[in-house]
Scaffold this motif. Structure first.
Motif, PDB file in Angstrom:
ATOM      1  N   SER A 236       0.850  -1.191   0.000  1.00 18.10           N
ATOM      2  CA  SER A 236       0.000   0.000   0.000  1.00 18.10           C
ATOM      3  C   SER A 236       0.883   1.238   0.000  1.00 18.10           C
ATOM      4  O   SER A 236       1.993   1.223   0.514  1.00 18.10           O
ATOM      5  CB  SER A 236      -0.881   0.015   1.246  1.00 18.10           C
TER       6      SER A 236
ATOM      7  N   HIS B 102      -7.132   2.848   6.714  1.00 16.52           N
ATOM      8  CA  HIS B 102      -6.807   4.168   6.184  1.00 16.52           C
ATOM      9  C   HIS B 102      -6.726   5.207   7.276  1.00 16.52           C
ATOM     10  O   HIS B 102      -7.338   5.081   8.330  1.00 16.52           O
ATOM     11  CB  HIS B 102      -7.875   4.600   5.176  1.00 16.52           C
TER      12      HIS B 102
ATOM     13  N   ILE C 291      -3.165   5.168   3.155  1.00 13.60           N
ATOM     14  CA  ILE C 291      -3.362   3.845   3.742  1.00 13.60           C
ATOM     15  C   ILE C 291      -2.260   3.626   4.765  1.00 13.60           C
ATOM     16  O   ILE C 291      -1.084   3.835   4.478  1.00 13.60           O
ATOM     17  CB  ILE C 291      -3.284   2.737   2.671  1.00 13.60           C
TER      18      ILE C 291
ATOM     19  N   SER D 161      -2.820   6.111  -1.339  1.00 13.14           N
ATOM     20  CA  SER D 161      -4.019   5.307  -1.118  1.00 13.14           C
ATOM     21  C   SER D 161      -4.247   4.250  -2.188  1.00 13.14           C
ATOM     22  O   SER D 161      -5.352   3.746  -2.342  1.00 13.14           O
ATOM     23  CB  SER D 161      -5.248   6.235  -1.021  1.00 13.14           C
TER      24      SER D 161
ATOM     25  N   SER E  76      -7.509  -3.129   3.973  1.00 14.34           N
ATOM     26  CA  SER E  76      -6.648  -1.959   4.189  1.00 14.34           C
ATOM     27  C   SER E  76      -7.244  -1.047   5.246  1.00 14.34           C
ATOM     28  O   SER E  76      -8.455  -0.882   5.320  1.00 14.34           O
ATOM     29  CB  SER E  76      -6.480  -1.182   2.882  1.00 14.34           C
TER      30      SER E  76
END
Lengths: 258, 536
Positions: B384, B434, B418, B388, B432
């Protein structure tokens, strides 16, 4: 690289203490001050207005242990069992207090103090070489400062725990002392960047954490010729754990000799 | 002030990984209302409309003098609880100084109270309970004494009934126990490990033993062996419950904060990555080593130099019998693969945002924040980035396989990047977390986002999937740790509790499951490592 000096790390604006809002506000504030100006040790040690000086000393001691970790990384490159088989600083020899002393052990001491266990007096000396002593002292101090029993809160310190400050400071001082006398270059290069010893000395003097007779590194310390010699009472002065007031190992705090 | 990892790009102007933002208002769990949309722990509905079952059972328990699990259940922050004859909520928010951290079990869902009342008289009983509550209210202001007396006597009769019922159940013995079994298993704090002097940024478990490793901003890595603190049944021994536990060993060597740690059971090694751009390899200490043993420089096995900027994340290959690869993601923009079993030159591969063969994207450096190997497809490595985006690379060749678009809410600042990704152990899923509080689910093969939810009150910092694959744990800067049931499509939060106190706007920084035992470990900004056990 020795110290946090990434250009873009920690780049937020300096926030004054009254705007910090957490249990760790004094720690954050102290760390921010250090990042701002390491050299101005007077400003670093000065008590912020309205703050509890006991908590301030506590945060300083914590930060000291934190930065001494980096110092030890430097020392470990040249201090080991072969180069320094004993923890010495000039003529002072230190015995490690981090171990649990079984009841039957007594320590070498020029004052000829012994503890007796079933009428048998045994003389035992500590096996710790200098780097062992340093690492054990640092680990022990970190554990003690983090102990929930002695320091349960970050915003107020219980009265009986205050006596630990002096023993912690006294032992941490010896790390500097050994480095100054036996690893001068490492000491000086670290000190030039961190001003850690200067800060520690200032803190100890202001709050009387280390008595003057134990400060054996001469003032004006960066000069290679010693300007002042500390007179030792006997050729080998042994700082025995018996005279310490605070136990470093937490589990055993009811030693008869304390 | 945000003591996040500010940009560690040494010389270039690229955006930092986690630059600061200036925040003065701290967010504390428990004093804020829950966000309106996705998260619906039933506690919030409890506070809004006294749902009958939970409130009924709470009143029942209170009437019988039990306050164990009822207390936190109805300790919802909002109602002034004139209707609840229960003691005030315990201080669970993170800003209570010196709050005890032993064995906190916060049960905001009241799940512990939901017992089957059984039979047809359930609704009637509930109705009676409501009348009883009304009676409580009215006792304060007796308008009609007769009516009050009636209610009081009705309540007494009902209480007697309850006591008889309870005696019956006790006499039957086993029936009681099955009622207990309906109580779901919860995570409870068992160990609080204090030794770090600054924020703990990363924690990891040994794959089979109760051994934990933690890396901190103070530059040290500490290994904690908890085997001796457990009794034969795997619970906490009495001795350990009262003592401060010291780490078995402190690894010193990094010159800057440690960002990520990993433990290899098969090799008996610990790995740590730091802002000083190195990965260090440490040997685990031998079993019987005492806490204050002699310093052994041979435990510093190696130092992998290659990255030119801070390393944010490292991961070991999930099948160590197959290969001993270690992947690292760094602020210099590259992912590097190291072979930890190779003696002299461990660096095997290195690629940037566009993969090995792609041309450099002139000027803009995309910084990876987190990576994970995919257990369902071992050729893949998911990474990641701060913009993002998630990319999946082939581990062998370094080519880009898929690009996920996780950036629906990305606004070109780090406030929406992320922070962590994790690949599911059995399903083809990448999850994921964030900075803008979302957790998103992606299908590994197609790259499409299958689900998105606002999960925390502040940035999500850490994720882990439990070994069974049914639960996801997430930690965030709001100091809370939340457990999500991901086996159903609803993805409800099954437990939530406060993990750590905040420092510098940071809360919980790392949460991990044990791979074979019912334990979980978390590290946070307060410098503490907490260990939780799953049980009744």
């Amino acid at each position: 690289m020795m110290l946090p000096n990434f250009q873009n790390s920690y780049q937020w604006p300096f926030i004054s203490l009254d705007q910090l809002d957490s249990s760790f506000s004094l720690q954050e504030y102290l760390q921010a001050l250090i990042r701002k100006d390491r050299e101005n040790v007077g400003a670093l040690v000065a008590l912020p207005p309205g703050q509890d000086d006991e908590v301030w000393q506590y945060e300083h001691l914590r930060q000291l242990c934190l930065e001494l970790n980096h110092f030890v990384v430097q020392l470990e490159t040249e201090c080991n069992r072969e180069t320094c088989p004993e923890m010495k600083a000039e003529e002072w020899l230190y015995l490690c207090a981090a171990h649990q002393a079984p009841q039957s052990v007594c320590m070498i001491c020029p004052a000829q103090r012994y503890t007796y266990h079933s009428n048998m007096a045994k003389l035992v000396s500590c096996q710790c070489c200098a780097i062992d002593y340093i690492v054990h002292t640092l680990d022990g101090a970190s554990t003690l400062l983090n102990s929930n029993r002695f320091f349960p809160s970050r915003i107020s310190i219980p009265e009986p725990s205050l006596k630990h400050y002096q023993s912690i400071a006294r032992r941490l001082y010896r790390i500097f002392a050994h480095a100054w006398f036996h690893h001068r270059e490492v000491f000086e290069s670290y000190e030039n960047e961190s001003f850690l010893y200067a800060r520690f000395l200032h803190l100890s003097r202001q709050y009387k954490l280390v008595s003057q007779q134990l400060i054996i590194i001469p003032d004006g310390k960066l000069s290679s010729t010693t300007s002042r010699k500390v007179s030792a009472v006997s050729p080998v002065m042994v700082a025995s754990p018996i005279t310490e007031t605070a136990p470093v190992s937490l589990a055993n705090d009811t030693r008869a000799s304390e | 002030m945000r003591e996040r990892e500010a940009a560690a790009a040494a010389a270039t102007t690229s955006q930092g990984n986690f630059p600061k933002s200036n925040r003065n208002s701290a967010i504390f769990v428990g004093s804020n209302p829950q966000p309106a949309n996705i998260i619906t722990p039933p506690a919030s509905t409890l506070s809004q409309s006294l749902s009958k079952t939970a409130a009924a059972s709470a009143a029942l328990l209170a009437a019988q003098g039990k306050t164990r699990s009822a207390t936190p259940a109805t300790a919802s922050p909002t109602t002034p609880s004139a209707q609840h004859p229960l003691p005030p909520p315990p201080p669970t928010t993170s800003n209570s100084a010196g709050a005890s951290e032993d064995d906190e079990m916060i049960d905001p869902l009241g799940a512990g109270d939901r017992r089957e009342q059984g039979g047809a008289d359930g609704p009637e009983r509930a109705l009676l309970q409501e009348r009883e509550r009304d009676a409580d209210m009215e006792e304060a202001v007796p308008e009609n004494v007769d009516e009050v007396a009636m209610m009081v006597s009705a309540r007494k009769k009902w209480k007697q009934q309850q006591q008889q019922l309870q005696k019956q159940q006790m006499a039957q013995g086993k029936k009681e126990r099955t009622a207990m079994e309906h109580q779901p298993r919860m995570w409870r704090t068992k160990f609080t490990l204090r030794s770090h002097l600054d924020t703990v940024r990363s924690v990891a478990f040994h794959s089979t033993e109760m051994v934990i490793i933690s890396g901190s901003e103070d530059g040290t890595v500490k290994l904690w062996n908890l085997k001796s603190s457990l009794d034969r049944d795997g619970g906490v021994s009495k001795k350990a419950a009262h003592q401060d536990i010291e780490p078995n060993i402190t690894y010193r060597g990094h010159s800057h904060m440690v960002t990520s740690v990993a433990l290899s059971a098969e090799q008996g090694r610990a790995y740590s990555a730091s802002l000083d751009s190195t990965i260090r390899v440490w040997r685990m200490p031998p079993e019987g080593r005492e806490t204050y043993a002699a310093v052994d420089p041979s435990l510093n096995l190696a130092s992998y130099v290659g990255h030119t900027d801070a390393i944010w994340d490292i991961r070991l290959f999930p099948l160590p019998g197959v290969s001993h690869l270690l992947a690292s993601a760094s602020a210099d923009g590259t992912i590097k693969i190291w072979d930890t079993a190779a003696g002299s030159s461990p660096l095997k591969n290195s690629w940037s945002y566009t993969g090995v063969e792609g041309a450099s994207m002139g000027g803009v450096r995309h910084i990876p924040t987190s990576l994970d190997f995919c257990p369902t497809d071992l050729k893949k490595l998911a990474v990641s980035y701060t913009n993002s985006i998630i990319k999946v690379f082939d581990v062998e060749t370094g080519q880009v396989v898929t690009t996920f678009k996780g950036d629906e809410t990305y606004d070109n600042t780090s406030a929406t990047q992320i922070n962590r990704i994790v690949a599911h152990t059995t399903m083809s899923l990448v999850i994921s977390g964030h900075e803008d509080r979302h957790i998103r689910f992606f299908d590994l093969n197609s790259g499409s986002c299958t689900f998105s939810m606002q999960a925390h009150l502040d940035g999500v910092t850490s994720l882990d999937v439990d070994p069974s694959g049914l639960t996801l744990v997430s930690g965030g800067h709001d100091s809370s740790i939340r457990l999500w049931d991901i086996s159903s499509s609803a993805r409800t939060c099954v437990q939530e509790f406060t993990g750590h106190r905040r420092k510098g706007d940071e809360g919980v920084l790392s949460v991990r499951y044990h791979q074979s035992l019912p334990w979980m470990v978390s590290g946070g900004a307060d410098g503490i490592v907490k260990v939780y056990q799953h049980g009744v």
